[in-house]
Design an enzyme around this catalytic site. Sequence first.
Site, mmCIF file in Angstrom:
data_model
loop_
_atom_site.group_PDB
_atom_site.id
_atom_site.type_symbol
_atom_site.label_atom_id
_atom_site.label_comp_id
_atom_site.label_asym_id
_atom_site.label_seq_id
_atom_site.Cartn_x
_atom_site.Cartn_y
_atom_site.Cartn_z
ATOM 1 N N GLN A 4 0.812 -1.215 0.000
ATOM 2 C CA GLN A 4 0.000 0.000 0.000
ATOM 3 C C GLN A 4 0.849 1.270 0.000
ATOM 4 O OE1 GLN A 4 -3.122 -1.473 3.212
ATOM 5 N NE2 GLN A 4 -3.815 0.362 2.179
ATOM 6 N N HIS A 5 0.196 2.364 -0.374
ATOM 7 C CA HIS A 5 0.699 3.742 -0.180
ATOM 8 C C HIS A 5 1.828 4.180 -1.102
ATOM 9 C CE1 HIS A 5 -1.687 3.248 3.388
ATOM 10 N NE2 HIS A 5 -0.774 2.553 4.033
ATOM 11 N N ASP A 38 -2.200 -4.863 -0.098
ATOM 12 C CA ASP A 38 -1.831 -6.143 0.513
ATOM 13 C C ASP A 38 -2.673 -6.470 1.742
ATOM 14 O OD1 ASP A 38 -0.655 -4.111 1.998
ATOM 15 O OD2 ASP A 38 1.374 -4.895 1.858
#
Length: 490
Positions: free
Chosen positions: A78-79, A238
Amino acid sequence: MYVMGIDAGTQSIKVLVYDEGKRNKVAFSQKSLDLISKNDGTREQKASWWIDALTACFDEIGREVLSKVKVLAISGQQHGFVPVAEDKSVLSNVKLWCDTSTVKECDEISNSFGGEERLIKEVGNPIMPGYTASKILYLKKHNEESFNKMRYVLLPHDYLNYYLTGIAVMEKGDASGTGLMTIKDGTWNIELCNIISPSLIDKLPKIVNPGIIGCVKDEIAERFGFNNDTLVATGGGDNMMAAIGTGCVEDGSLTISLGTSGTMFASSILPIIDDKNRLAAFRSSHNTYLPLLCTMNCTVASESVRKLFNLSAQDFDKLASQAPIGAEGLVFLPFLNGERVPNLPFGEGVLGGMNVMNIKSENIARSVLEGVSYEFLLGLEAFKEKGFEAKVITLTGGGANSSFWRQMLCDMLSCSVRVTKEKEAAAFGAILQALWLIGDKDLSEVVNEHLVFDETKACSPNLDNSELYQKVYKKWKSYTDSLTNQFKQA
């Protein structure tokens, strides 16, 4: 029918192929990834490394297997921020979830919006260093030419979807981790976007519900042996995929992932907004909400100390088991990468409570595992404050292989613990999401049909131990609180 799940993580790319009819694994391939690290908190990768690793995995699995894949889905870390130009090139290194070099940009965005309290109330989350928003502003400030050339802001799994299909979209689960999406209505927050740049909204892809994006591109099919009608599902972050892959799809289900970072998340019909900023108010990738605690340091802490002692994972556990609960007074704060909860981006690892009697290797080993685990106790307290009671906790990630750590968490959290037989929770979650999206069954039905738990790894809590851990937790919390001001100094 063959179904593929791809897990694009921080440490590696993994590809899992599953036979839906026989309910068994057909093929698996994994390729490692490098990491660019700097003392200012920079943690980056090159998107080309992902493509190279994915290519190597596909080639290893082979055309015969790939030709039988009906549908695939991708789980991604992520991110991360992937700035993509009109010509499909990536304009800079990819800043990852664990990058803490954008603290100033977080403050700039937050202050311009009116502060953390307003952000949590109106958007659902504050702007944290791990989230994507500050990374976008960082690019604009430090490389404005690339920012102006940018056509799409993509997250890691979106970029791989784009590579396979040529279609740029973002689903709500991963999008909620950018910091730019209003959690309750699932749309981009225009005011926040404008703080970064009035042009940003045109660079953000369309937000979509879970579904089928399209088919693999002709050139991808030809290169690797997929059929032209191989479907690509939305996939997700994830944690969103691991939620599905561990059966965390209904109210009351809670999962803890013991990976490089640590996460604790639950599936919730209603959004859970934490005004104390412990739980991130994320969406799931199966049309619910996914309140989540994220720690930046989990197995990264235990692995660092294990390597210092030059021990195998099994020997490290054995060493830790020789110490009593509380490690005879040693306290370990595991903030080696800074920390997100508590929000200490400049945090550092601390070993405290030392005296001439307790400086023992076994106490140090145990204090490390306890220090990491107390962050999950902090998270469980937050869930309980919001009215969420866990019926059972599912463990996943590399740390779940440790019988000693499993029982420690079971006792510390006073809750039964279970482990799935399939170790690749994120990749398998992507497979289950893909099966759900091309079928006519509820997701819970799909999960119940295909998810198997390892009964030999189930744990029940020892309540006497639970009481002891609560006492030690107070000391750990006192150390953390006392050093907060020190950690907030860059």
